[in-house]
Scaffold this active site. Sequence first.
Site, PDB file in Angstrom:
ATOM      1  N   ASP A 204      -0.214  -7.481   1.668  1.00  0.00           N
ATOM      2  CA  ASP A 204       0.345  -6.126   1.666  1.00  0.00           C
ATOM      3  C   ASP A 204       1.879  -6.159   1.712  1.00  0.00           C
ATOM      4  O   ASP A 204       2.491  -5.898   2.749  1.00  0.00           O
ATOM      5  CB  ASP A 204      -0.222  -5.369   2.873  1.00  0.00           C
ATOM      6  CG  ASP A 204      -0.017  -3.869   2.772  1.00  0.00           C
ATOM      7  OD1 ASP A 204       0.478  -3.397   1.727  1.00  0.00           O
ATOM      8  OD2 ASP A 204      -0.355  -3.176   3.756  1.00  0.00           O
TER       9      ASP A 204
ATOM     10  N   HIS B 200       0.830  -1.219   0.000  1.00  0.00           N
ATOM     11  CA  HIS B 200       0.000   0.000   0.000  1.00  0.00           C
ATOM     12  C   HIS B 200       0.862   1.267   0.000  1.00  0.00           C
ATOM     13  O   HIS B 200       0.393   2.320  -0.409  1.00  0.00           O
ATOM     14  CB  HIS B 200      -1.039  -0.027   1.121  1.00  0.00           C
ATOM     15  CG  HIS B 200      -0.550   0.402   2.472  1.00  0.00           C
ATOM     16  ND1 HIS B 200      -0.262  -0.476   3.484  1.00  0.00           N
ATOM     17  CD2 HIS B 200      -0.305   1.640   2.973  1.00  0.00           C
ATOM     18  CE1 HIS B 200       0.133   0.199   4.555  1.00  0.00           C
ATOM     19  NE2 HIS B 200       0.113   1.474   4.275  1.00  0.00           N
TER      20      HIS B 200
ATOM     21  N   SER C  89       4.143   2.261   8.231  1.00  0.00           N
ATOM     22  CA  SER C  89       3.823   1.170   7.309  1.00  0.00           C
ATOM     23  C   SER C  89       5.037   0.673   6.542  1.00  0.00           C
ATOM     24  O   SER C  89       5.894   1.460   6.139  1.00  0.00           O
ATOM     25  CB  SER C  89       2.779   1.614   6.288  1.00  0.00           C
ATOM     26  OG  SER C  89       1.514   1.535   6.864  1.00  0.00           O
TER      27      SER C  89
END
Length: 276
Positions: free
Chosen positions: A136, A83, A233
Site C-alpha cells: 500500500d 489506496h 491514511s
Amino acid sequence: MSRTVFRAVTGALALVAAAALIPLGSHAWAAEGGVVIGGQPAHVKDSPWVVALSSRDRFGESRAGQFCGGVAVAPKKVLTAAHCLSRAALGVDVASLRDLRVITGRDALLGAGGKEIPVREAWANPGFNPITNAGDLAVLTLAEALPEKSVVPMAGSGDAGYAPGTEAAVYGWGDTTGNNDYASSLRAAKVSVLPDAACAQAYSGGGSGTYDASTMLCAGELLGGYDACQGDSGGPLVARGRLIGLVSWGDGCAKAGSPGVYTRISAAIGWMPGAG
Ligand code: ARG
C-alpha cells in the site's frame, strides 16, 4: 457470528495480559481522543515532512479538500498510501484528477501560511492488492521542491526503529474518535512498534484482514486507545527520527487487540521509484 465471539475472547485475553504488564496510570489520558486517536496537537514546524493530500473538486472546501496524509522523503517526492489514489477512494481515476495537491507547512487545514503544491505525477504501486492491502504505497512527484529540511529519512531494513517496543509517532488530520470527528489541525499519537507475532495473531485472516510481515508492520498499544484512524491514511509513522511506516489499515480504530497496520517502508525502498 462465531468470528465475533472469537474476537471478543482474544480481545479480553489481550486486556488481561496487558493489565498484568502495564501500569494503568500510563494510559490515564487514553479517553481524551485525538488523531489520530489518543493524540495531541502537533506542529509542522516540528515535523515539516508531514503533508495533507487535497482535492477540493472531490472532497469540497470545508477541510481544504483533505482526504489523506503523506510524507516528504525528498524535496519533490511525497509518499502516501496506494489506496488513497484508488478509484474506490477518489470516485474517479487519479489521472483525471485536475486539482490533486499537497498541503505543506500548515497545521490548520483552513489556516493561512504554508503552501499548496500541485502534484506533477502520481505513481501508485501497481502491485498494491486492494483485498489484502499488501504493497500500500504511492509516490507523488511535486511540481515545486520543498526545502531540504522538510524531508524525513527512510529507515532501511535493520534500522533500530523497527524493533518491537520502539516508541513511534503517527501524524494526521483524520478522525479523532472513530465517529467521524475529523481534526481541523494536525495531531500526533505515540504508539509502540509491536512484534510481528502479535500482529499476525490480531489479523490472522477472515473478516478483519491478514497481516503480512514482509510488507506491513503494526503499532499501537495492547489496551488500545492510541491509533491512526480514517483520514490518516498515507501519513507517516516515525521512530527515532526515521520513517518506518505509512498509515494503511486496521480493524476499527484504537480497539484493544486490533492495532494499526502500516506499510513497511524498508520493504518498499528497493522498488519504489527514485526521487524526482
Ligand atoms: N484506511 C484508513 C484511511 O484511509 C486508515 C485506517 C487506519 N486504521 C487504523 N486503525 N490505524 O484513512
